[in-house]
Design an enzyme around this catalytic site. Structure first.
Site, short mmCIF file in Angstrom:
data_model
loop_
_atom_site.label_atom_id
_atom_site.label_comp_id
_atom_site.label_asym_id
_atom_site.label_seq_id
_atom_site.Cartn_x
_atom_site.Cartn_y
_atom_site.Cartn_z
N LYS A 23 42.86 37.41 39.25
CA LYS A 23 42.08 36.23 38.80
C LYS A 23 41.31 36.57 37.52
CE LYS A 23 37.94 33.61 39.79
NZ LYS A 23 36.79 33.32 40.63
N LYS A 75 31.70 39.99 31.96
CA LYS A 75 32.39 40.27 33.23
C LYS A 75 33.91 40.39 33.01
CE LYS A 75 33.67 39.73 37.65
NZ LYS A 75 33.39 40.47 38.82
#
Ligand code: NAD
Length: 298
Positions: free
Chosen positions: A244, A169
């Site tokens: 993030k 990811k």
């Protein structure tokens, strides 16, 4: 009937839990937010009074929480002491690889099967049940994980052992952050050189500059009608979320001793855009900053 405990019913988890209920599963839902819990109840989930109550008879536990510390705490203090050992534990939050591996080791030591299974796709995909899942788990557990994820998913891919889902990811999103900035810089330069954006799109999309950020998610309004650039950069994938993920990638790179200078530059540029007020805008809005314009308030 399959019993699913769903913990974390925010922007993503709310739609994902609803899709589990729609698939005919008995969903015991919990969130610290009463409003999120009420919304889940409206979508066919049963409200639990605590994580402990939600997980106590579960066949599977799915967590969708903000970050690593939340996942570590909820697992150590509530899920592992209260869930039946037969429960399949799946964390779909985006968290640091180290936390994912630590939680997996604790779960395994306590006799559970565990998978890190972060997702690609935003809230629209969460609501529609069309997320892409990247899974880190024991090979023997993957079929069960895939089956549990199915009502929320368009595609489920095993990346490798524990932590590999999170690694996939953040590496994927680092490519995305870097490539989006590259495409935006090219549009900003084309404009200064007197080359029309539409014309540049037509040429680059048929040349070696072609990439997903250009042809599926074009930051310049017009050429790709479905892209957030055509709706004032609202919706889509927020800059704060991209930031993030880029931070997670940089932290992971520092720990692993990997050189990721462009990932670092992308993190710095998105941090600047966030400080200038762009945090709530889609991440392709960074084009405005690179053109020298301040972001418009959402
Ligand atoms: P969110 O803040 O909307 O939801 C998180 C929920 O967790 C909140 O409702 C919060 O009350 C709840 N929560 C926090 N601590 C808890 C606890 N101890 N017990 C029970 N509930 C608790 O966030 P989100 O947008 O739904 O994102 C969730 C995760 O998915 C994040 O890790 C994020 O990075 C990832 N993600 C988000 C997107 C997106 O587009 N929003 C896309 C892909 C991945």
């Amino acid at each position: 009937m399959t019993r699913v405990a769903f913990i974390g019913l925010g922007n993503m988890g709310g739609g994902m839990a609803a899709n589990q209920a729609k698939a005919g599963r008995e969903v015991m839902a919990f969130d610290l937010s009463q409003a999120a819990l009420d919304k889940a109840a409206g979508a066919g989930c049963a409200k639990a009074a605590s994580v402990a109550e939600a997980v106590k008879t579960a066949d599977a536990v799915i967590t969708m929480l903000p970050a690593g510390p939340h996942v570590r705490q909820v697992y150590a203090e509530q899920i592992l002491p209260n869930a039946p050992k037969s429960a399949l534990l799946i964390d779909s939050s985006t968290i640091d690889v180290e936390s994912a591996r630590a939680v997996a080791a604790q779960a395994k030591a306590a006799g559970f099967r565990f998978a890190d299974a972060p997702v690609s796709g935003g809230t629209a995909a969460a609501d529609a049940g069309t997320l892409a899942f990247m899974v880190g788990c024991d090979e023997a557990d993957f079929a069960a994980v895939e089956e549990m994820i199915a009502p929320m998913s368009r595609v489920t891919m095993r990346a490798g052992d524990h932590g590999a889902g999170q690694a996939a990811k953040i590496c994927n999103n680092m490519v995305l952050g870097i490539s989006m900035i590259g495409v935006c810089e090219a549009f900003a330069l084309a404009e200064k050189l007197g080359l029309e954006g539409e014309r540049f799109f037509e040429i680059a999309s048929k040349s070696s500059g072609q990439c997903w950020s250009l042809t599926s998610y074009c930051p310049f309004p017009g050429p790709v009608p479905t892209a957030p650039s055509n709706r004032g950069y609202e919706g889509g994938f927020a800059t704060a979320m991209m930031l993030k993920d880029l931070k997670l990638a940089q932290d992971a790179a520092a720990k692993a001793g990997a050189a990721t200078p462009l990932g670092g530059a992308a993190e710095g540029l998105y941090a600047l855009f966030d400080r200038l007020g762009g945090g709530g805008k889609d991440f392709s809005a960074i084009l405005e900053m690179l053109r020298g314009n301040a972001p418009q308030a959402s």
